[in-house]
Design a protein around this motif. Structure first.
Motif, PDB file in Angstrom:
ATOM      1  N   ALA A   1       0.845  -1.189   0.000  1.00 13.45           N
ATOM      2  CA  ALA A   1       0.000   0.000   0.000  1.00 13.45           C
ATOM      3  C   ALA A   1       0.880   1.238   0.000  1.00 13.45           C
ATOM      4  CB  ALA A   1      -0.900  -0.008   1.237  1.00 13.45           C
ATOM      5  N   LYS A   2       0.407   2.267  -0.655  1.00 12.53           N
ATOM      6  CA  LYS A   2       1.145   3.529  -0.657  1.00 12.53           C
ATOM      7  C   LYS A   2       0.860   4.241   0.657  1.00 12.53           C
ATOM      8  CE  LYS A   2       1.242   4.201  -5.591  1.00 12.53           C
ATOM      9  NZ  LYS A   2       0.917   5.079  -6.711  1.00 12.53           N
ATOM     10  N   LYS A   3       1.898   4.878   1.182  1.00 15.04           N
ATOM     11  CA  LYS A   3       1.748   5.622   2.424  1.00 15.04           C
ATOM     12  C   LYS A   3       2.134   7.067   2.165  1.00 15.04           C
ATOM     13  CE  LYS A   3       2.739   1.617   5.220  1.00 15.04           C
ATOM     14  NZ  LYS A   3       3.578   0.995   6.216  1.00 15.04           N
ATOM     15  N   VAL A   4       1.406   7.969   2.754  1.00 14.37           N
ATOM     16  CA  VAL A   4       1.683   9.387   2.613  1.00 14.37           C
ATOM     17  C   VAL A   4       2.262   9.881   3.930  1.00 14.37           C
ATOM     18  CG1 VAL A   4       0.703  11.660   2.195  1.00 14.37           C
ATOM     19  CG2 VAL A   4      -0.194   9.668   0.965  1.00 14.37           C
ATOM     20  N   LEU A   5       3.415  10.526   3.852  1.00 10.38           N
ATOM     21  CA  LEU A   5       4.019  11.088   5.054  1.00 10.38           C
ATOM     22  C   LEU A   5       3.367  12.426   5.362  1.00 10.38           C
ATOM     23  CD1 LEU A   5       7.786  10.389   4.338  1.00 10.38           C
ATOM     24  CD2 LEU A   5       6.267   9.139   5.830  1.00 10.38           C
ATOM     25  N   GLU A   6       2.953  12.596   6.574  1.00  7.20           N
ATOM     26  CA  GLU A   6       2.353  13.855   6.982  1.00  7.20           C
ATOM     27  C   GLU A   6       3.251  14.552   7.995  1.00  7.20           C
ATOM     28  OE1 GLU A   6      -1.755  13.552   7.974  1.00  7.20           O
ATOM     29  OE2 GLU A   6      -2.164  12.259   6.260  1.00  7.20           O
ATOM     30  N   VAL A   7       4.535  14.267   7.887  1.00  2.67           N
ATOM     31  CA  VAL A   7       5.528  14.879   8.770  1.00  2.67           C
ATOM     32  C   VAL A   7       6.250  15.951   7.966  1.00  2.67           C
ATOM     33  CG1 VAL A   7       7.580  14.432  10.168  1.00  2.67           C
ATOM     34  CG2 VAL A   7       5.794  12.699   9.991  1.00  2.67           C
ATOM     35  N   PRO A   8       6.387  17.155   8.505  1.00  2.62           N
ATOM     36  CA  PRO A   8       7.037  18.217   7.721  1.00  2.62           C
ATOM     37  C   PRO A   8       8.531  17.971   7.539  1.00  2.62           C
ATOM     38  CG  PRO A   8       6.607  18.970   9.955  1.00  2.62           C
ATOM     39  CD  PRO A   8       5.970  17.615   9.821  1.00  2.62           C
ATOM     40  N   LEU A   9       9.039  18.415   6.410  1.00  4.57           N
ATOM     41  CA  LEU A   9      10.472  18.367   6.125  1.00  4.57           C
ATOM     42  C   LEU A   9      11.141  19.539   6.823  1.00  4.57           C
ATOM     43  CD1 LEU A   9      12.912  17.260   4.482  1.00  4.57           C
ATOM     44  CD2 LEU A   9      12.253  18.871   2.699  1.00  4.57           C
ATOM     45  N   VAL A  10      12.176  19.254   7.606  1.00  4.63           N
ATOM     46  CA  VAL A  10      12.914  20.300   8.298  1.00  4.63           C
ATOM     47  C   VAL A  10      14.191  20.562   7.519  1.00  4.63           C
ATOM     48  CG1 VAL A  10      14.062  20.954  10.441  1.00  4.63           C
ATOM     49  CG2 VAL A  10      11.994  19.563  10.526  1.00  4.63           C
ATOM     50  N   LEU A  11      14.314  21.748   6.930  1.00  4.56           N
ATOM     51  CA  LEU A  11      15.511  22.086   6.169  1.00  4.56           C
ATOM     52  C   LEU A  11      16.656  22.394   7.125  1.00  4.56           C
ATOM     53  CD1 LEU A  11      14.078  24.327   3.313  1.00  4.56           C
ATOM     54  CD2 LEU A  11      14.748  21.926   3.222  1.00  4.56           C
ATOM     55  N   LEU A  12      17.794  21.773   6.868  1.00  8.03           N
ATOM     56  CA  LEU A  12      18.963  21.996   7.715  1.00  8.03           C
ATOM     57  C   LEU A  12      19.850  23.101   7.170  1.00  8.03           C
ATOM     58  CD1 LEU A  12      19.894  18.301   8.543  1.00  8.03           C
ATOM     59  CD2 LEU A  12      18.666  19.936   9.956  1.00  8.03           C
ATOM     60  N   GLY A  13      19.749  23.416   5.890  1.00  5.29           N
ATOM     61  CA  GLY A  13      20.526  24.514   5.333  1.00  5.29           C
ATOM     62  C   GLY A  13      21.243  24.143   4.058  1.00  5.29           C
ATOM     63  N   GLN A  14      22.028  25.072   3.560  1.00  6.42           N
ATOM     64  CA  GLN A  14      22.842  24.877   2.366  1.00  6.42           C
ATOM     65  C   GLN A  14      24.162  24.254   2.791  1.00  6.42           C
ATOM     66  OE1 GLN A  14      22.255  25.894  -0.888  1.00  6.42           O
ATOM     67  NE2 GLN A  14      20.221  26.686  -0.515  1.00  6.42           N
ATOM     68  N   PHE A  15      24.665  23.360   1.967  1.00  5.54           N
ATOM     69  CA  PHE A  15      25.907  22.697   2.287  1.00  5.54           C
ATOM     70  C   PHE A  15      26.834  22.712   1.092  1.00  5.54           C
ATOM     71  CE2 PHE A  15      22.808  21.038   5.256  1.00  5.54           C
ATOM     72  CZ  PHE A  15      23.467  21.212   6.458  1.00  5.54           C
ATOM     73  N   HIS A  16      28.018  22.147   1.239  1.00  9.06           N
ATOM     74  CA  HIS A  16      28.960  22.074   0.136  1.00  9.06           C
ATOM     75  C   HIS A  16      28.330  21.321  -1.031  1.00  9.06           C
ATOM     76  CE1 HIS A  16      32.358  23.852   2.164  1.00  9.06           C
ATOM     77  NE2 HIS A  16      32.211  23.036   3.190  1.00  9.06           N
ATOM     78  N   THR A  17      28.684  21.733  -2.238  1.00  7.39           N
ATOM     79  CA  THR A  17      28.144  21.099  -3.441  1.00  7.39           C
ATOM     80  C   THR A  17      29.187  20.228  -4.135  1.00  7.39           C
ATOM     81  OG1 THR A  17      28.713  23.055  -4.741  1.00  7.39           O
ATOM     82  CG2 THR A  17      26.477  22.941  -3.815  1.00  7.39           C
ATOM     83  N   ALA A  18      30.337  20.062  -3.519  1.00  3.39           N
ATOM     84  CA  ALA A  18      31.412  19.217  -4.051  1.00  3.39           C
ATOM     85  C   ALA A  18      32.100  18.554  -2.854  1.00  3.39           C
ATOM     86  CB  ALA A  18      32.398  20.049  -4.860  1.00  3.39           C
ATOM     87  N   PRO A  19      32.992  17.587  -3.107  1.00  2.00           N
ATOM     88  CA  PRO A  19      33.658  16.894  -1.991  1.00  2.00           C
ATOM     89  C   PRO A  19      34.397  17.859  -1.053  1.00  2.00           C
ATOM     90  CG  PRO A  19      34.040  15.716  -4.019  1.00  2.00           C
ATOM     91  CD  PRO A  19      33.374  17.002  -4.406  1.00  2.00           C
ATOM     92  N   ILE A  20      34.372  17.517   0.228  1.00  2.00           N
ATOM     93  CA  ILE A  20      35.102  18.282   1.248  1.00  2.00           C
ATOM     94  C   ILE A  20      36.557  17.841   1.217  1.00  2.00           C
ATOM     95  CG2 ILE A  20      35.353  18.635   3.743  1.00  2.00           C
ATOM     96  CD1 ILE A  20      32.298  18.371   3.905  1.00  2.00           C
ATOM     97  N   SER A  21      37.469  18.810   1.148  1.00  2.00           N
ATOM     98  CA  SER A  21      38.890  18.472   1.073  1.00  2.00           C
ATOM     99  C   SER A  21      39.627  18.732   2.377  1.00  2.00           C
ATOM    100  CB  SER A  21      39.550  19.234  -0.083  1.00  2.00           C
ATOM    101  OG  SER A  21      39.268  20.611  -0.003  1.00  2.00           O
ATOM    102  N   GLY A  22      38.967  19.328   3.347  1.00  2.00           N
ATOM    103  CA  GLY A  22      39.602  19.558   4.640  1.00  2.00           C
ATOM    104  C   GLY A  22      38.577  19.883   5.708  1.00  2.00           C
ATOM    105  N   ILE A  23      38.849  19.424   6.923  1.00  2.00           N
ATOM    106  CA  ILE A  23      37.967  19.708   8.057  1.00  2.00           C
ATOM    107  C   ILE A  23      38.829  19.829   9.306  1.00  2.00           C
ATOM    108  CG2 ILE A  23      37.493  17.248   8.408  1.00  2.00           C
ATOM    109  CD1 ILE A  23      34.690  18.095   9.416  1.00  2.00           C
ATOM    110  N   ARG A  24      38.579  20.859  10.102  1.00  2.00           N
ATOM    111  CA  ARG A  24      39.330  21.075  11.339  1.00  2.00           C
ATOM    112  C   ARG A  24      38.382  21.578  12.422  1.00  2.00           C
ATOM    113  NH1 ARG A  24      42.400  18.469   9.117  1.00  2.00           N
ATOM    114  NH2 ARG A  24      44.491  18.913   8.427  1.00  2.00           N
ATOM    115  N   GLU A  25      38.631  21.124  13.624  1.00  2.00           N
ATOM    116  CA  GLU A  25      37.902  21.591  14.800  1.00  2.00           C
ATOM    117  C   GLU A  25      38.406  22.981  15.160  1.00  2.00           C
ATOM    118  OE1 GLU A  25      37.594  20.283  19.486  1.00  2.00           O
ATOM    119  OE2 GLU A  25      39.054  19.331  18.183  1.00  2.00           O
TER     120      GLU A  25
END
Length: 140
Positions: A27-51
């Motif tokens: 059976a098809k199910k319809v989600l009635e839960v809202p989508l929570v947008l987390l924001g814009q993120f990188h659009t290509a691979p991450i090449s470095g990360i530092r705390e």
């Protein structure tokens, strides 16, 4: 863009594992839960990360030519900074107020990140005049 949907788990009967049951009772199910947008993120691979020391934040560089600062507790992006050349290396000082970015084109960039929402380029040094791809450089 990235988002999340909180979906409650459903109880699964053992007979639901049977392919015939699934075929007959699909059976098809319809989600009635809202989508929570987390924001814009990188659009290509991450090449470095530092705390960023003494905080709950971190900094990333990406092949999309951006540097971003993030807050881990809220999972929000605090700032995004465009870099003219592809960043390939990242470091931060021990207090977390300065970020050092090396680029593929041979630039060394120093950013004041004490204001996390608005990082400021304070120094740029070029190690050679013409653009030379890192792939062409040979180390001994």
């Amino acid at each position: 863009m990235l988002g999340k949907v909180a979906i409650p788990a459903e109880k699964q009967d053992e007979e639901e594992d049977d392919p015939q049951y699934e075929k007959d009772n699909k059976a098809k199910k319809v989600l009635e839960v809202p989508l929570v947008l987390l924001g814009q993120f990188h659009t290509a691979p991450i090449s470095g990360i530092r705390e960023l020391p003494e905080s709950t934040q971190f900094i990333t560089i990406s092949e999309d030519n951006t540097m971003c600062i993030w807050e881990t507790t809220s999972q929000q992006q605090l700032s995004i900074t465009q870099i003219l050349d592809r960043p390939v290396s990242l470091a931060v000082n021990e207090t977390g107020n300065a970020a050092f970015v090396g680029t593929e084109g041979g630039a060394f960039l120093v950013y004041d990140v004490s204001n996390r929402v608005k990082p400021r380029l304070v120094k740029q040094v070029r190690f050679f005049e013409e653009y030379i791809s890192l792939d062409l450089l040979v180390t001994s």
